[in-house]
Design an enzyme around this catalytic site. Structure first.
Site, PDB file in Angstrom:
ATOM      1  N   HIS A   1       0.822  -1.221   0.000  1.00 26.62           N
ATOM      2  CA  HIS A   1       0.000   0.000   0.000  1.00 26.62           C
ATOM      3  C   HIS A   1       0.851   1.263   0.000  1.00 26.62           C
ATOM      4  O   HIS A   1       0.524   2.249   0.664  1.00 26.62           O
ATOM      5  CB  HIS A   1      -0.918   0.009   1.227  1.00 26.62           C
ATOM      6  CG  HIS A   1      -1.992  -1.034   1.193  1.00 26.62           C
ATOM      7  ND1 HIS A   1      -3.186  -0.863   0.519  1.00 26.62           N
ATOM      8  CD2 HIS A   1      -2.050  -2.281   1.740  1.00 26.62           C
ATOM      9  CE1 HIS A   1      -3.931  -1.946   0.666  1.00 26.62           C
ATOM     10  NE2 HIS A   1      -3.261  -2.823   1.389  1.00 26.62           N
TER      11      HIS A   1
ATOM     12  N   ASP B   1      -0.484  -5.290   5.870  1.00 26.93           N
ATOM     13  CA  ASP B   1      -1.507  -6.146   5.267  1.00 26.93           C
ATOM     14  C   ASP B   1      -1.360  -6.207   3.750  1.00 26.93           C
ATOM     15  O   ASP B   1      -0.743  -5.354   3.138  1.00 26.93           O
ATOM     16  CB  ASP B   1      -2.901  -5.627   5.616  1.00 26.93           C
ATOM     17  CG  ASP B   1      -3.140  -4.217   5.081  1.00 26.93           C
ATOM     18  OD1 ASP B   1      -2.245  -3.360   5.257  1.00 26.93           O
ATOM     19  OD2 ASP B   1      -4.195  -3.966   4.474  1.00 26.93           O
ATOM     20  N   GLU B   2      -1.957  -7.223   3.172  1.00 30.28           N
ATOM     21  CA  GLU B   2      -2.125  -7.364   1.729  1.00 30.28           C
ATOM     22  C   GLU B   2      -0.828  -7.100   0.956  1.00 30.28           C
ATOM     23  O   GLU B   2      -0.796  -6.328  -0.004  1.00 30.28           O
ATOM     24  CB  GLU B   2      -3.245  -6.435   1.228  1.00 30.28           C
ATOM     25  CG  GLU B   2      -4.609  -6.759   1.836  1.00 30.28           C
ATOM     26  CD  GLU B   2      -5.722  -5.854   1.321  1.00 30.28           C
ATOM     27  OE1 GLU B   2      -6.821  -6.360   1.070  1.00 30.28           O
ATOM     28  OE2 GLU B   2      -5.474  -4.636   1.177  1.00 30.28           O
ATOM     29  N   VAL B   3       0.231  -7.763   1.347  1.00 24.41           N
ATOM     30  CA  VAL B   3       1.532  -7.557   0.723  1.00 24.41           C
ATOM     31  C   VAL B   3       1.733  -8.590  -0.400  1.00 24.41           C
ATOM     32  O   VAL B   3       1.897  -9.778  -0.133  1.00 24.41           O
ATOM     33  CB  VAL B   3       2.673  -7.655   1.756  1.00 24.41           C
ATOM     34  CG1 VAL B   3       4.026  -7.442   1.078  1.00 24.41           C
ATOM     35  CG2 VAL B   3       2.473  -6.625   2.862  1.00 24.41           C
TER      36      VAL B   3
END
Length: 567
Positions: A307, A360-362
């Site tokens: 992100h 998160d969400e890597v």
């Protein structure tokens, strides 16, 4: 809602000679069915009330043992909130003196005004005071407990359109209260859409009405980097535009005393640049200060290593490559220097004990497909999962070096929980069962499971927000204490300043009661609190907060003409 009884303070007040008229019609309430008369939101830990009316004198004032400016400003704000811009022109002499409240007396035990996680927020409110029936009485250990007491007092007051006076119905009142959880948060997202300072401040105001106490500020993300970082001034090149930044121009509206300083330095470009940096620090501190004056901590977040595409607009070397731009380059020492610089700047502005580092969400594809980084991984004998762990743990150590404890999204725990710093708070968002596993491991947890507490999920009704229980399947008392509380998340993909309030409210209020009110006082069926929540929603509207109707999905418009209280 649990049984309500008349307290000893009320019995004492009943025999006070000066309160005979007020208490002559007092009613001892012991039936749970009658508790629906109480309109306070969130429901306090203990409430007793009667059936008499009191009226606020036109010169209703504050007396206190505290000289706190925070308290004085809050009292003035409370009076303005309950007046609702009505003209109060009743003749006080026309009222029986025994039914008039001359003021509110507040006793604060501690002079310490430092706001931090775990600050005592309890209070006791008596209307009227047993010792001085001409006054209401509020006592608290800290000024922040007193702020909550003021919010409760404000909900006892109504403007009488016929008498043109502020009245307190169902007196005498005794409220003894404290929060169930110490962390009661709301996330706002200023990356997906820029939120003007005036909007952020209104959100903070509305949070205080519902006794939420943490503003989680998700400042930057893939889409934009609107915040100037003094250590690395090109980072905010990632903003959508020059007018969608948290900058000196915004600061000028908030830090009025700095205007003179600005024009004195205008003739020198180098000094002007430093002045702009100074203004930014003032701006951020003003947001922090604005929240603190309302008893709200600010949890700042930088989400790493994913992100973070917007970081590379100003510093392209943070990208793995020009064509593969996130996550941040794990092989580049400059990446960690920038993280350190940001957190160094944060430590001068945000004094909450926690900082949020995301995690998160890597998607690590860019690491393995970029030859330079792939070779670095081989030299360091890491695969992509190990590199993800390396990045998160190194960022944690940087945060610890600046005196912070860390909050990370739950993927970090799911992938390498045993490696996380023991000062980590795991932020649950993906679903149920995570909090139970986190506290069993000895780590702390914040609950925000997306199926119940994501405000951008417009199809999740307020009833689901109300019944979401942070301690589900956690029965061990020591492990229960590791659940710090919960947070509702207002992700910004489909909101901006035009619709954020009605997307947050009233659904966030449903979660606020879950986090504040003792478990045994919570309604087992949300239908039991529909009328009271509708009343709170209308109160928000009256105070200038654009809270949506209860009926329909999130931020729905009214279905038909009708009373606010029936929508």
């Amino acid at each position: 809602m649990g049984e309500m009884v008349v307290s000893e303070s009320l019995l004492y007040a009943a025999v006070a000679v000066a309160a005979v008229v007020v208490l002559g019609n007092a009613l001892a309430v012991s039936s749970a069915s009658e508790s629906s008369k109480v309109k306070i939101w969130p429901m306090p830990a203990s409430v007793s009330y009667g059936n008499a009316h009191l009226y606020l004198a036109t010169d209703f004032g504050l007396s206190s043992n505290s000289e706190s400016l925070i308290l004085k400003e809050a009292f003035d704000g409370m009076l303005a909130a309950i007046k609702l811009d009505h003209v109060i022109d009743a003749n006080s002499s026309a009222f029986n003196r025994s039914s008039l409240l001359q003021g509110l007396h507040i006793v604060v035990s501690s002079p310490n005004e430092q706001l931090q996680y775990g600050t005592d927020e309890s209070y006791k409110l008596m209307v009227p005071s047993p010792e001085k029936p001409g006054y209401a009485h509020l006592e608290a250990k800290t000024v922040y407990g007193a702020l909550h007491g003021l919010q409760t007092f404000s909900q006892l007051c109504y403007f009488s359109i016929t008498r043109r006076v502020l009245e307190v119905r169902m007196s005498p009142w005794t409220v003894i209260d404290q929060p169930r959880f110490p962390y009661r948060g709301l996330l706002i997202d200023t990356s997906r859409h820029y939120l003007p300072l005036t909007v952020i401040k209104k959100v903070i105001d509305s949070m205080s009405y519902a006794k939420l106490n943490v503003l989680h500020w998700h400042i930057v993300d893939t889409q934009s980097f609107p915040l100037e970082i003094r250590s690395y001034p090109k980072l905010w090149n990632g903003a959508y535009s020059s007018s969608e930044r948290y900058s000196a121009a915004d600061a000028a509206e908030v830090v009025r005393h700095a205007v003179i300083f600005f024009f004195c330095l205008y003739s020198n470009d180098n000094l002007l640049f430093r002045a702009l940096q100074f203004f930014l620090i003032c701006l951020l501190k003003s947001i922090h200060s604005y929240a603190q004056k309302r008893g709200i901590n600010v949890l700042a977040e930088i989400d790493v290593p994913g992100h973070a595409l917007s970081w590379g607009v100003g510093y392209p070397s943070l990208w793995p490559s020009k064509d593969c731009q996130q996550p941040l380059d794990v092989s580049n020492e400059f990446t960690f220097k920038v993280v350190d610089g940001i957190l160094s700047d944060f430590s001068k502005i945000f004094n909450f004990k926690f900082v949020h580092l995301g995690g998160d969400e890597v998607d690590t594809t860019c690491w393995t497909t970029t030859p330079r980084i792939s070779n670095w991984l081989k030299r360091h004998r890491m695969n992509e999962s190990q590199a993800y762990q390396y990045f998160v743990l190194r960022a944690q150590n940087i945060a610890l070096s600046h005196g912070y404890e860390i909050v990370n999204w739950e993927e970090t725990f799911n992938n390498f929980g045993s490696k996380l710093s023991r000062k980590t708070v795991v932020h649950n968002w993906l679903g149920g069962g995570v909090a139970q596993r986190v506290v069993e491991s000895g780590l702390r947890c914040i609950v925000s499971n997306q199926d119940k507490w994501y405000l951008d999920h417009l199809d999740t009704p307020w009833q689901e927000f109300y019944i979401n229980e942070p301690l589900t399947n956690i029965t061990n008392s020591k492990q229960q204490k590791l659940v710090l509380g919960g947070e509702v998340c207002m992700w910004g993909e489909t909101i901006d300043g035009s619709d954020i309030e009605q997307t947050i409210w009233p659904r966030a209020a449903a979660a606020a009661e879950r986090l504040w009110t003792p478990y045994d006082k919570l309604a087992k069926n949300p239908r039991e609190v529909t009328g009271r929540l509708a009343h709170f929603r209308c109160l928000l509207n009256q105070r200038g907060i654009d809270a949506a109707p209860l009926a329909g999905s999130g931020r729905a418009a009214p279905l038909d003409p009708g009373s606010c209280y029936e929508q």
